[in-house]
Design a protein around this motif. Sequence first.
Motif, PDB file in Angstrom:
ATOM      1  N   LEU A   1       1.975   2.092  -3.423  1.00 51.57           N
ATOM      2  CA  LEU A   1       0.890   2.648  -4.232  1.00 51.57           C
ATOM      3  C   LEU A   1       0.565   4.085  -3.841  1.00 51.57           C
ATOM      4  O   LEU A   1       0.128   4.879  -4.683  1.00 51.57           O
ATOM      5  CB  LEU A   1      -0.362   1.781  -4.085  1.00 51.57           C
ATOM      6  CG  LEU A   1      -0.289   0.350  -4.650  1.00 51.57           C
ATOM      7  CD1 LEU A   1      -1.567  -0.408  -4.337  1.00 51.57           C
ATOM      8  CD2 LEU A   1      -0.040   0.371  -6.149  1.00 51.57           C
TER       9      LEU A   1
ATOM     10  N   GLY B   1      -6.804   8.515  -4.154  1.00 49.38           N
ATOM     11  CA  GLY B   1      -5.713   7.545  -4.084  1.00 49.38           C
ATOM     12  C   GLY B   1      -5.879   6.567  -2.934  1.00 49.38           C
ATOM     13  O   GLY B   1      -5.573   5.379  -3.067  1.00 49.38           O
TER      14      GLY B   1
ATOM     15  N   ILE C   1      -7.612  -2.053  -4.055  1.00 51.54           N
ATOM     16  CA  ILE C   1      -6.587  -3.004  -4.505  1.00 51.54           C
ATOM     17  C   ILE C   1      -6.171  -3.915  -3.357  1.00 51.54           C
ATOM     18  O   ILE C   1      -5.982  -5.127  -3.539  1.00 51.54           O
ATOM     19  CB  ILE C   1      -5.382  -2.236  -5.076  1.00 51.54           C
ATOM     20  CG1 ILE C   1      -5.793  -1.483  -6.337  1.00 51.54           C
ATOM     21  CG2 ILE C   1      -4.234  -3.192  -5.378  1.00 51.54           C
ATOM     22  CD1 ILE C   1      -4.711  -0.602  -6.900  1.00 51.54           C
TER      23      ILE C   1
ATOM     24  N   THR D   1       0.916   9.429  -4.847  1.00 51.61           N
ATOM     25  CA  THR D   1      -0.149  10.335  -4.438  1.00 51.61           C
ATOM     26  C   THR D   1       0.374  11.402  -3.486  1.00 51.61           C
ATOM     27  O   THR D   1       0.045  12.589  -3.614  1.00 51.61           O
ATOM     28  CB  THR D   1      -1.279   9.540  -3.760  1.00 51.61           C
ATOM     29  OG1 THR D   1      -1.748   8.518  -4.648  1.00 51.61           O
ATOM     30  CG2 THR D   1      -2.440  10.445  -3.386  1.00 51.61           C
TER      31      THR D   1
ATOM     32  N   THR E   1      -6.359   2.615  -3.504  1.00 57.52           N
ATOM     33  CA  THR E   1      -5.415   1.691  -2.869  1.00 57.52           C
ATOM     34  C   THR E   1      -6.144   0.703  -1.974  1.00 57.52           C
ATOM     35  O   THR E   1      -5.805  -0.486  -1.941  1.00 57.52           O
ATOM     36  CB  THR E   1      -4.381   2.485  -2.052  1.00 57.52           C
ATOM     37  OG1 THR E   1      -3.692   3.384  -2.916  1.00 57.52           O
ATOM     38  CG2 THR E   1      -3.379   1.545  -1.392  1.00 57.52           C
TER      39      THR E   1
ATOM     40  N   ALA F   1       0.825  -1.207   0.000  1.00 58.08           N
ATOM     41  CA  ALA F   1       0.000   0.000   0.000  1.00 58.08           C
ATOM     42  C   ALA F   1       0.860   1.259   0.000  1.00 58.08           C
ATOM     43  O   ALA F   1       0.521   2.256  -0.650  1.00 58.08           O
ATOM     44  CB  ALA F   1      -0.926  -0.006   1.216  1.00 58.08           C
TER      45      ALA F   1
END
Length: 282
Positions: free
Chosen positions: A165, A203, A210, A169, A207, A162
């Motif tokens: 990812l 974002g 996902i 952002t 995330t 995370a």
Amino acid sequence: MSLNRNKLYPLLGLLPFALLIVGFLLLPLLNMIIQSFRAEDGIFGLTQYITIFGDAFYLQAIKNSLTISLISSTVAIILAAIGGYSISRLAGKGNRIMVAITNMTAYFEGIPLAFSFVILLGNNGLFTLLFSQLGLNNFYDFNLYSWNGLIVVYIYFQVPFAIMLLLPTYQGLKDEWRYASNLLGGSQLAYWRHIALPILFPGLIGTYTILFANSLGAYATGYALLGSTYNLLPLQIGSLIAGDVFLQPNLASALGVVLALIMMLALWLNGSIMRRVRRDLR
């Protein structure tokens, strides 16, 4: 003619990738959907889905998978939001080192991760024996081979993933916006509430989605740590196609379709939230 050739050459370059997608993704997916409607006697129908939604055992597998995905993803996104922001504020060499470490640990999952936890926190693990030697057994009551242990392992491999990812952002936040907010008399809370969080929210939600899908479909970590002692949807699918006792590939295909539909629902909710957020920010 030259224009057509200029368009044709890139398409020919994409042909191997298209064949890969069709051969290893679309065709297996189509076959799984078809097999999910086939009963064990070969007759097409909803027999497999009736079995799934009429059996408390498979409903429990779906519930357990959803529960562990929600818990691990929620805890992981909170820890990753804090950790990712901290890493993004580092400068120079410190930032590069932390990004490299996070990138390395983001791909440390599956059987190696489960084996590492067994070595450290198993019944005869390093820390377990150390706490026993120090007489801290009364304060240390953690069973790795339990529901709580599985959640801890899931959170462990979710957090660095995370963070990776979220880092792009956080890099979108400009220091000038903070300075402008301070000059206009805004507090730190006002900056985060009215400037930073609205920018970071898409974002964070993306995330989280996902992470939810990643933990929902995780198989190797849970199997290596607990085997088949806990009823999770990916473990049930694996046992039905590669088990030692009952082999029911058609039922496994139906469970796979249910898993895919849950993931698609999560992605649809993510898209709906994203569209609403973007509309409100305009």
